[in-house]
Design a protein around this motif. Structure first.
Motif, PDB file in Angstrom:
ATOM      1  N   MET A 160      -6.862  21.960   6.146  1.00  0.00           N
ATOM      2  CA  MET A 160      -7.419  22.904   7.110  1.00  0.00           C
ATOM      3  C   MET A 160      -8.217  23.987   6.388  1.00  0.00           C
ATOM      4  SD  MET A 160      -5.305  25.131   9.962  1.00  0.00           S
ATOM      5  CE  MET A 160      -4.175  23.757  10.183  1.00  0.00           C
ATOM      6  N   GLY A 161      -7.657  24.509   5.290  1.00  0.00           N
ATOM      7  CA  GLY A 161      -8.358  25.528   4.526  1.00  0.00           C
ATOM      8  C   GLY A 161      -9.629  25.004   3.888  1.00  0.00           C
ATOM      9  N   ARG A 162      -9.546  23.802   3.324  1.00  0.00           N
ATOM     10  CA  ARG A 162     -10.736  23.215   2.707  1.00  0.00           C
ATOM     11  C   ARG A 162     -11.865  23.059   3.726  1.00  0.00           C
ATOM     12  NH1 ARG A 162      -7.082  18.919   0.458  1.00  0.00           N
ATOM     13  NH2 ARG A 162      -6.389  19.595  -1.601  1.00  0.00           N
ATOM     14  N   MET A 163     -11.517  22.563   4.903  1.00  0.00           N
ATOM     15  CA  MET A 163     -12.533  22.294   5.924  1.00  0.00           C
ATOM     16  C   MET A 163     -13.124  23.582   6.479  1.00  0.00           C
ATOM     17  SD  MET A 163     -10.959  18.969   7.902  1.00  0.00           S
ATOM     18  CE  MET A 163     -12.558  18.506   8.594  1.00  0.00           C
ATOM     19  N   ALA A 164     -12.356  24.657   6.448  1.00  0.00           N
ATOM     20  CA  ALA A 164     -12.886  25.946   6.906  1.00  0.00           C
ATOM     21  C   ALA A 164     -14.024  26.404   6.001  1.00  0.00           C
ATOM     22  CB  ALA A 164     -11.764  26.984   6.931  1.00  0.00           C
ATOM     23  N   VAL A 165     -13.863  26.242   4.690  1.00  0.00           N
ATOM     24  CA  VAL A 165     -14.928  26.601   3.750  1.00  0.00           C
ATOM     25  C   VAL A 165     -16.147  25.709   3.963  1.00  0.00           C
ATOM     26  CG1 VAL A 165     -15.583  26.734   1.308  1.00  0.00           C
ATOM     27  CG2 VAL A 165     -13.306  27.473   2.037  1.00  0.00           C
ATOM     28  N   THR A 166     -15.914  24.413   4.123  1.00  0.00           N
ATOM     29  CA  THR A 166     -17.021  23.479   4.370  1.00  0.00           C
ATOM     30  C   THR A 166     -17.788  23.873   5.619  1.00  0.00           C
ATOM     31  OG1 THR A 166     -15.804  21.670   3.316  1.00  0.00           O
ATOM     32  CG2 THR A 166     -17.614  21.061   4.782  1.00  0.00           C
ATOM     33  N   ASN A 168     -26.069  26.833   5.651  1.00  0.00           N
ATOM     34  CA  ASN A 168     -27.164  25.935   5.275  1.00  0.00           C
ATOM     35  C   ASN A 168     -27.849  25.299   6.483  1.00  0.00           C
ATOM     36  OD1 ASN A 168     -26.598  26.430   2.587  1.00  0.00           O
ATOM     37  ND2 ASN A 168     -25.312  24.619   2.342  1.00  0.00           N
ATOM     38  N   LYS A 169     -27.436  25.747   7.677  1.00  0.00           N
ATOM     39  CA  LYS A 169     -28.010  25.211   8.927  1.00  0.00           C
ATOM     40  C   LYS A 169     -27.775  23.709   9.056  1.00  0.00           C
ATOM     41  CE  LYS A 169     -29.781  29.326   9.469  1.00  0.00           C
ATOM     42  NZ  LYS A 169     -29.127  30.323  10.334  1.00  0.00           N
ATOM     43  N   THR A 170     -26.615  23.260   8.546  1.00  0.00           N
ATOM     44  CA  THR A 170     -26.265  21.845   8.629  1.00  0.00           C
ATOM     45  C   THR A 170     -25.463  21.606   9.892  1.00  0.00           C
ATOM     46  OG1 THR A 170     -26.195  21.675   6.241  1.00  0.00           O
ATOM     47  CG2 THR A 170     -25.062  19.942   7.476  1.00  0.00           C
TER      48      THR A 170
END
Length: 325
Positions: free
Chosen positions: A291-297, A304-306
């Motif tokens: 969950m934490g990793r995906m929050a940064v992503t 980056n407007k992705t």
């Protein structure tokens, strides 16, 4: 300290070329880059990195808003955030709030001032209306199971997971089931409470106030549940607990009270923290670090407007059967 005009003069290039080298512009020859770097070294030039970042609207810092760092649930989210942030050369700043909205506002104000590239709310007390006032200043990621569409969310489906836990207890022969929550007003807690009430109505069980334990987050809270359980006239045969710390405290108190687990009281928990394995607690695992990793992503994609990150990310959960049910 030397300025870029002095560097340009010593390197024999234009000020524009120096600026391009400092900002990693691709269209500068290696010969001119070398001359600029050599001049910078001779003049002992140090770039003001923070000023450059702010001029570009970036800080390379992510704010993490959480009620407390002491609880393993939140510390593991931070662990995931930190792991992913390091990969992208980002720093994290923690805002420990104890659910005080004034402290959550402090973090939001730093986002407004471009001192943060984004905020991750591990849990919050502040309203959506207030959050909306800051939405245009940078990405705000919520680690909760909310139904709104304004902010990206990352969570397990808490209502579904709580229902799953109840159905597991029922499959083991329990219908008189108590439950505990961290707090009544939280978004995830609201989903859990709804699941409990719906399931009890479904199996024709009354909703007993004495079988609901609120404000339960720690081992100490779990011990208090054990003591309160002994004073309940009509006792439940099972309890669904909101986290492993509370379950551990309940087991410790049960031992003191000569209460047999699971014969007298079956205990099913959430999270699958190391303490649940050590104490053989049956639990429903939540992928907290992920969950934490995906929050940064999600923050990086937003900056980056992705569009590769969905507004609502639902993570899986799974049952870990041990000896308390």
């Amino acid at each position: 300290m030397a300025n870029i005009r002095e560097i340009a003069k010593l390197a024999g290039v234009s000020v524009t070329t120096v600026s391009r080298v400092l900002n990693d512009h691709p269209y500068v020859s290696e010969e001119k880059k070398s001359a600029v770097y050599k001049a910078m070294e001779e003049l002992n030039y140090n770039r003001n990195i923070k000023a450059i970042q702010l001029s570009k609207g970036i800080s390379n810092m992510i704010g993490v808003v959480l009620p407390t760092i002491e609880h393993p649930y939140f510390s593991r989210i931070v662990e995931g955030i930190a792991e992913e942030a390091i990969k992208h050369h980002l720093q994290i700043v923690l805002f420990q709030t104890n659910y005080e909205t004034s402290k959550e506002l402090d973090a939001l104000e730093l986002l407004r001032g471009n001192l943060m590239d984004g905020l991750v709310f591990c849990s919050r007390a502040i309203s959506f209306d207030t959050l909306n006032e800051y939405k245009e200043h940078g990405p705000i990621i919520l680690c909760e199971d909310s139904d709104q569409e304004e902010f990206p969310t990352i969570s397990i489906p808490h209502e579904q997971a709580f229902k799953f836990g109840l159905e597991y207890l029922i499959s083991k022969g329990h219908t008189r089931i108590a439950y505990s929550l961290g707090r009544k007003e939280g978004t995830n807690s609201t989903k859990r409470r709804k699941a409990y009430e719906n399931k009890m109505r479904e199996i024709n069980q009354p909703l007993r106030d004495e079988w609901f334990f609120d404000q339960c987050l720690s081992i100490k809270d779990g011990q208090q549940i054990g003591r309160k359980y002994m004073n309940v006239k009509e006792k439940p045969t099972a309890i669904l607990v909101s986290n492993d710390q509370v379950a551990a405290g309940l087991l410790l108190e049960a031992n003191e009270l000569k209460l047999k687990i699971p014969e007298d009281l079956a205990v099913l928990s959430f999270d699958n923290q190391p303490i649940s394995e050590a104490m053989h607690i049956s639990t429903i695992e939540i992928p907290i670090i992920e969950m934490g990793r995906m929050a940064v992503t999600s923050i990086i994609n937003s900056k980056n407007k992705t569009n590769s990150t969905d507004k609502k990310i639902t993570l899986p959960f799974r049952l870990v059967e041990r000896s308390t049910v």
